[in-house]
Design a protein around this motif. Structure first.
Motif, PDB file in Angstrom:
ATOM      1  N   ALA A  33       0.831  -1.206   0.000  1.00 28.72           N
ATOM      2  CA  ALA A  33       0.000   0.000   0.000  1.00 28.72           C
ATOM      3  C   ALA A  33       0.861   1.249   0.000  1.00 28.72           C
ATOM      4  N   ARG A  34       1.958   1.218   0.719  1.00 33.60           N
ATOM      5  CA  ARG A  34       2.869   2.368   0.745  1.00 33.60           C
ATOM      6  C   ARG A  34       3.492   2.629  -0.630  1.00 33.60           C
ATOM      7  N   GLY A  36       1.798   2.175  -3.372  1.00 35.30           N
ATOM      8  CA  GLY A  36       0.712   2.468  -4.290  1.00 35.30           C
ATOM      9  C   GLY A  36      -0.033   1.260  -4.802  1.00 35.30           C
ATOM     10  N   GLN A  37       0.298   0.074  -4.279  1.00 30.70           N
ATOM     11  CA  GLN A  37      -0.375  -1.159  -4.697  1.00 30.70           C
ATOM     12  C   GLN A  37      -1.316  -1.600  -3.581  1.00 30.70           C
ATOM     13  N   TRP A  38      -2.549  -1.170  -3.647  1.00 33.89           N
ATOM     14  CA  TRP A  38      -3.477  -1.447  -2.560  1.00 33.89           C
ATOM     15  C   TRP A  38      -4.869  -1.710  -3.103  1.00 33.89           C
ATOM     16  N   LYS A  50     -10.673   0.969  -8.275  1.00 33.78           N
ATOM     17  CA  LYS A  50      -9.852   2.137  -7.952  1.00 33.78           C
ATOM     18  C   LYS A  50     -10.528   3.430  -8.410  1.00 33.78           C
ATOM     19  N   LEU A  75      -5.687   2.113   3.890  1.00 35.27           N
ATOM     20  CA  LEU A  75      -5.898   3.467   3.390  1.00 35.27           C
ATOM     21  C   LEU A  75      -4.919   4.452   4.028  1.00 35.27           C
ATOM     22  N   ALA A  78      -1.729   4.150   2.327  1.00 34.76           N
ATOM     23  CA  ALA A  78      -1.814   4.738   0.990  1.00 34.76           C
ATOM     24  C   ALA A  78      -1.799   6.258   1.028  1.00 34.76           C
TER      25      ALA A  78
END
Length: 258
Positions: A33-34, A36-38, A50, A75, A78
């Motif tokens: 998530a950090r 950008g893959q979440w 998305k 979240l 993200a």
């Protein structure tokens, strides 16, 4: 019968039992998530598109009745400014576990999903409300309060159960038989057999409610929201109904700007 306290206690016990919806996300999920893959879910299987999300960097997000260390931490990782609101203190504790483990900033607040009086009008850019109003005796106040604390142009994403699920006998369904028995709106504490209800209360099973589609959909419209998208989902093969119909619905709604 105090439904809120019964369900609060039941979800606390579910955390202790390791229920699927109480298990925090992994360090690997947060790391992705950090980068950008979440993704998150509102219903059992399908991920939320998305395209439903506003830009998350700095967005004020309310995870409504969404404790358990799942949606909120993802979240936050993200880039969102996340508040998790839930009746169960142990569910909120799961979000704090992830926040501490991953050095995330997450605010946790305990309370009833139908009462958001601790938040000012137009506070949040996004509200994430996974399948949880099934545990609320009335959902119209939930929509009204969500709309009140949502900024104009803000987004509400909600998952809920198609009430069709509740017309069938639970006992027969467990045998793989679909037997029409109940009416909608449905309430466990009124329509379950006495022995089954007593077992639920003894074993810490949350009490559920089957709300009409009018309350689920028109309830959002009447609160000042506009529905802009939806999708359906199922139990992932765990229910005999999956062979016939999708029994979960997720909606995207936007608060009117005027």
């Amino acid at each position: 019968m105090n439904i809120r306290e019964i369900n609060r206690d039941a979800w606390n016990r579910n955390v202790e039992a390791g229920n699927r919806w109480t298990q925090p996300v992994s360090p690997e999920t947060i790391a992705k998530a950090r980068q950008g893959q979440w993704e998150i879910i509102l219903t059992p299987v399908r991920s939320v598109p998305k395209s439903w999300f506003p830009p998350l960097a700095g967005a004020k997000v309310l995870c409504l009745a969404s404790g358990g260390g799942q949606q909120g931490p993802v979240l936050a990782a993200a880039g969102a400014d996340v508040t998790v609101y839930d009746m169960s203190e142990k569910q909120l504790g799961q979000d704090r576990v992830v926040a501490e483990r991953e050095q995330l900033t997450i605010r946790t607040v305990q309370g009833d999903m139908a009462d958001l009086s601790c938040f000012a009008d137009e506070t949040f850019d996004l509200i994430v409300h996974p399948v949880s109003n099934v545990f609320a005796q009335s959902i119209l106040p939930v929509w009204r309060e969500a709309a009140r604390v949502l900024k104009r142009g803000g987004v509400l994403m909600a998952g809920f159960v198609n009430p069709l699920v509740y017309i069938f006998s639970i006992e027969a369904e467990e045998r793989g038989v679909l037997e029409v028995k109940h009416s909608i709106p449905y309430a466990d504490h009124e329509q379950l057999p006495k022995e089954r209800l007593e077992a639920h209360l003894r074993d810490g099973v949350p009490l559920e409610f089957g709300h009409s589609l009018e309350d689920q959909l028109k309830g959002q419209l009447d609160a000042g929201l506009v529905l802009t998208d939806l999708f359906e989902d199922n139990y992932g093969g765990e229910s005999p109904l999956d062979k016939h119909i999708n029994t979960f619905i997720a909606t995207k709604a936007v608060k009117l700007k005027v």
